[in-house]
Design an enzyme around this catalytic site. Sequence first.
Site, mmCIF file in Angstrom:
data_model
loop_
_atom_site.group_PDB
_atom_site.id
_atom_site.type_symbol
_atom_site.label_atom_id
_atom_site.label_comp_id
_atom_site.label_asym_id
_atom_site.label_seq_id
_atom_site.Cartn_x
_atom_site.Cartn_y
_atom_site.Cartn_z
ATOM 1 N N HIS A 529 0.834 -1.205 0.000
ATOM 2 C CA HIS A 529 0.000 0.000 0.000
ATOM 3 C C HIS A 529 0.868 1.254 0.000
ATOM 4 O O HIS A 529 0.648 2.190 -0.780
ATOM 5 C CB HIS A 529 -0.923 -0.019 1.225
ATOM 6 C CG HIS A 529 -1.762 1.213 1.361
ATOM 7 N ND1 HIS A 529 -1.388 2.282 2.146
ATOM 8 C CD2 HIS A 529 -2.941 1.552 0.797
ATOM 9 C CE1 HIS A 529 -2.309 3.225 2.059
ATOM 10 N NE2 HIS A 529 -3.268 2.809 1.250
ATOM 11 N N ARG A 635 -10.434 6.498 -8.454
ATOM 12 C CA ARG A 635 -10.914 5.534 -7.460
ATOM 13 C C ARG A 635 -11.812 6.247 -6.455
ATOM 14 O O ARG A 635 -11.322 7.025 -5.626
ATOM 15 C CB ARG A 635 -9.717 4.885 -6.761
ATOM 16 C CG ARG A 635 -8.877 4.020 -7.677
ATOM 17 C CD ARG A 635 -7.473 3.891 -7.150
ATOM 18 N NE ARG A 635 -6.769 5.152 -7.323
ATOM 19 C CZ ARG A 635 -5.612 5.298 -7.962
ATOM 20 N NH1 ARG A 635 -5.025 4.248 -8.474
ATOM 21 N NH2 ARG A 635 -5.041 6.475 -8.079
ATOM 22 N N ARG A 692 -14.123 4.789 -11.515
ATOM 23 C CA ARG A 692 -14.432 3.429 -11.095
ATOM 24 C C ARG A 692 -15.385 3.462 -9.912
ATOM 25 O O ARG A 692 -15.156 4.189 -8.939
ATOM 26 C CB ARG A 692 -13.147 2.697 -10.705
ATOM 27 C CG ARG A 692 -13.379 1.235 -10.319
ATOM 28 C CD ARG A 692 -12.090 0.563 -9.911
ATOM 29 N NE ARG A 692 -11.599 1.042 -8.614
ATOM 30 C CZ ARG A 692 -10.440 0.678 -8.072
ATOM 31 N NH1 ARG A 692 -9.632 -0.130 -8.733
ATOM 32 N NH2 ARG A 692 -10.074 1.143 -6.889
ATOM 33 N N GLU A 821 -10.303 -7.790 -14.676
ATOM 34 C CA GLU A 821 -9.309 -8.121 -13.654
ATOM 35 C C GLU A 821 -9.495 -9.523 -13.096
ATOM 36 O O GLU A 821 -8.697 -9.976 -12.278
ATOM 37 C CB GLU A 821 -9.351 -7.091 -12.524
ATOM 38 C CG GLU A 821 -10.744 -6.802 -12.013
ATOM 39 C CD GLU A 821 -10.817 -5.554 -11.141
ATOM 40 O OE1 GLU A 821 -9.798 -5.208 -10.517
ATOM 41 O OE2 GLU A 821 -11.889 -4.938 -11.087
ATOM 42 N N GLY A 842 -7.374 -4.270 -15.178
ATOM 43 C CA GLY A 842 -6.805 -4.017 -13.856
ATOM 44 C C GLY A 842 -5.718 -5.044 -13.617
ATOM 45 O O GLY A 842 -5.976 -6.106 -13.041
ATOM 46 N N THR A 843 -4.520 -4.752 -14.087
ATOM 47 C CA THR A 843 -3.475 -5.775 -14.098
ATOM 48 C C THR A 843 -2.967 -6.139 -12.708
ATOM 49 O O THR A 843 -2.333 -7.182 -12.546
ATOM 50 C CB THR A 843 -2.287 -5.325 -14.971
ATOM 51 O OG1 THR A 843 -1.846 -4.030 -14.545
ATOM 52 C CG2 THR A 843 -2.703 -5.251 -16.436
ATOM 53 N N ASN A 844 -3.225 -5.302 -11.708
ATOM 54 C CA ASN A 844 -2.824 -5.682 -10.348
ATOM 55 C C ASN A 844 -3.595 -6.916 -9.899
ATOM 56 O O ASN A 844 -3.020 -7.931 -9.499
ATOM 57 C CB ASN A 844 -3.076 -4.533 -9.372
ATOM 58 C CG ASN A 844 -2.248 -3.302 -9.693
ATOM 59 O OD1 ASN A 844 -1.281 -3.370 -10.430
ATOM 60 N ND2 ASN A 844 -2.649 -2.170 -9.143
ATOM 61 N N ASP A 845 -4.929 -6.834 -9.941
ATOM 62 C CA ASP A 845 -5.746 -7.975 -9.526
ATOM 63 C C ASP A 845 -5.680 -9.112 -10.537
ATOM 64 O O ASP A 845 -5.755 -10.285 -10.164
ATOM 65 C CB ASP A 845 -7.200 -7.535 -9.324
ATOM 66 C CG ASP A 845 -7.452 -7.008 -7.912
ATOM 67 O OD1 ASP A 845 -6.629 -7.290 -7.026
ATOM 68 O OD2 ASP A 845 -8.465 -6.317 -7.698
ATOM 69 N N CYS A 907 -5.072 -0.003 -16.460
ATOM 70 C CA CYS A 907 -4.957 1.020 -15.415
ATOM 71 C C CYS A 907 -4.283 0.482 -14.159
ATOM 72 O O CYS A 907 -4.444 1.029 -13.081
ATOM 73 C CB CYS A 907 -6.334 1.592 -15.073
ATOM 74 S SG CYS A 907 -7.515 0.365 -14.479
#
EC number: 2.7.9.1
Length: 947
Positions: A529, A635, A692, A821, A842-845, A907
Amino acid sequence: MAASVSRAICVQKPGSKCTRDREATSFARRSVAAPRPPHAKAAGVIRSDSGAGRGQHCSPLRAVVDAAPIQTTKKRVFHFGKGKSEGNKTMKELLGGKGANLAEMASIGLSVPPGFTVSTEACQQYQDAGCALPAGLWAEIVDGLQWVEEYMGATLGDPQRPLLLSVRSGAAVSMPGMMDTVLNLGLNDEVAAGLAAKSGERFAYDSFRRFLDMFGNVVMDIPRSLFEEKLEHMKESKGLKNDTDLTASDLKELVGQYKEVYLSAKGEPFPSDPKKQLELAVLAVFNSWESPRAKKYRSINQITGLRGTAVNVQCMVFGNMGNTSGTGVLFTRNPNTGEKKLYGEFLVNAQGEDVVAGIRTPEDLDAMKNLMPQAYDELVENCNILESHYKEMQDIEFTVQENRLWMLQCRTGKRTGKSAVKIAVDMVNEGLVEPRSAIKMVEPGHLDQLLHPQFENPSAYKDQVIATGLPASPGAAVGQVVFTAEDAEAWHSQGKAAILVRAETSPEDVGGMHAAVGILTERGGMTSHAAVVARWWGKCCVSGCSGIRVNDAEKLVTIGSHVLREGEWLSLNGSTGEVILGKQPLSPPALSGDLGTFMAWVDDVRKLKVLANADTPDDALTARNNGAQGIGLCRTEHMFFASDERIKAVRQMIMAPTLELRQQALDRLLTYQRSDFEGIFRAMDGLPVTIRLLDHPSYEFLPEGNIEDIVSELCAETGANQEDALARIEKLSEVNPMLGFRGCRLGISYPELTEMQARAIFEAAIAMTNQGVQVFPEIMVPLVGTPQELGHQVTLIRQVAEKVFANVGKTIGYKVGTMIEIPRAALVADEIAEQAEFFSFGTNDLTQMTFGYSRDDVGKFIPVHLAQGILQHDPFEVLDQRGVGELVKFATERGRKARPNLKVGICGEHGGEPSSVAFFAKAGLDFVSCSPFRVPIARLAAAQVLV
């Protein structure tokens, strides 16, 4: 830098015919095979323990194959010398980078010590043959040696006309971890005596003991410490501090001791035959290609398809032959500022080791100009030739031997961000390069430097570094230590610079994180974070600093033997991860007019649009100033943490037992959200803004602490009784919240939540349109896995739009799309595209769910995976192109089949990572969205993929 200055040198007989304009009598390979070296009759193999320390794949150093030379149809040994070369700069795949540049310098007429390069193909043949020299190769090497001997008028192993050599590796791609250089090859007792007669005993035996050290360590893998012990003992026994204080007699004695070290370690005498020395050195270079460290380097850097390493054999020249000799390193332009002026150092009567060891302080190049004007003038001329030839700033190593200049190496010079941009712009203005070529001269990391504060002089604080963590967000920060987000905000309001120190951060800390000038955490990785939020805001951050212990209760942090309390000064280097004691001086971001010029060229070339992730009007304005073409991710949940009033309203919504009470809380949030959206639309006038809907799990909005404290705080804020509050908390608790009640699942269970957010967006858009602002809202539904989920939310959003438009008597254009995602969403992208007007990955998730890695826990195992070569990159930092990337391409193709005009982008954190941006551009995406502070970097990466 200067260590390699002494690598390429030759000893010539005083008054020999080795003049500047001397050329070889022939560059063609001789048809008559060179005589087989006398040691070739010695059978077989050198013991495998000679390479054990480096864990070489080809552990034995084999003797030359005892067979008649076989003519090969493909050339494997390439000569180079002033005026003529058998290679050039385009042959890096065959000659390696070093060999290709040496050949190029020689071919354009510069004074390069002659030599030859054994090709990378020969290395490949050696590996394929089970680590045995290919038939005929040794004859070709001896042929190359004879060419060098004729060129120099000197002979390897001849005491009267001694020729000494350097042997170096050189792959097509620069690869730290390969074999080190061997210098002074060719020395033995007889040659050293002959050299001493010509150049002095001290010079001869210092060169000999250096050769024994390097050959023993680099070629035969004898620990260097064994040689160093003898050297240190000698100096101690004589009461000396520096190597240069040793006499010729001392050095002679050391040579004998070094030979004893060799004999003891290898069980055989040091090889006195110079050709045997050359053979073993060549084999050691070939074997180094398969050493564990070289293989690991290639794996980590995804270097594939190379044949092997070349071997560069070059005659030696010496800068330590008196006051008419010297050695130096220079850049053709200032690597710090970009100024068009030679920048370098020079030492009279010295070798490169003298600079590296710090024995003597180098002088400015002006010293060379005064002492050796003819050599200096030739050097300046050579610098101009090389810059014009390579069309790049050059890093050059050179030696002057008895007033004669020798060029040892040239390569593209490393530089700062400020220097990179200035050099690129200047070279275009000078007509040296075109803008498209200039775009390739600036690295994404250079722009990163320009966009963050830096320390004035990092070398000045080295003794104040008290810990090192992960370089999570670049830049420099200097402030006073605080331990809570509230204190950081309070200090900021008083005009004080605060460094927020936490064990780890949470979403509730965002206010303090935004107020702080820098963030230091005990735990958390590069995608924690703290790291992610810091990069969004361009805040300096050092995360995962395991060397610190944070005590929130007493407001202190223990760092090694240091204990820092609230208010004490601390400095952070987010580019290196260094934690520095005290208040270190800063310089502001080095932005200049050249950067605007350069970025205009970048934008002319690129096709991929670059948007920004921004949650506030200030973020949006920063993004726009950095060249963002819109907001790709706003966000909404981050807005809820902006004040105590907002978070209380969110908690009232969560705790509400009835729809009526929940709606009251939502009405309060509507006002906040509408105001925020108006500010962002105003800042992005004329550009699209993608918002979002709420994505966070509900539990993240609850207070932190033990259950009693949480219940007590919720009761005070919402008016609930303790029993109801406890029951509600238990209902909200989840075993795996990141895969639980979040995203569109919240909007489906509580449609009034989606309705409130959609209404706030449309009302803000209408209000701004009425004020003359051009608004292009795009609403993004998160965490969709089925087309039915998206359909449910799209229907709600469009119903709200119709109501708002009917109430005000006005309509505006808008789009509704979704984040991709969840892997299932990628697999059914064609069905989802029937409902979505755009996709944003959403490439993080998507990475988290594709790998099955919890982003919150990867710090426990990712470092081990990286260290062991199981992973080449942290997939949360650099896109996994083989897995996650294939899902991106698959979903894009499927989606566009169903909806040809589908807009597609990403994103996640990968939107600002250069290699990932290049992948997205090649995959045909329309945009990437990243932190406002990484927008210029993404713009550059998107352009570089096309030049």
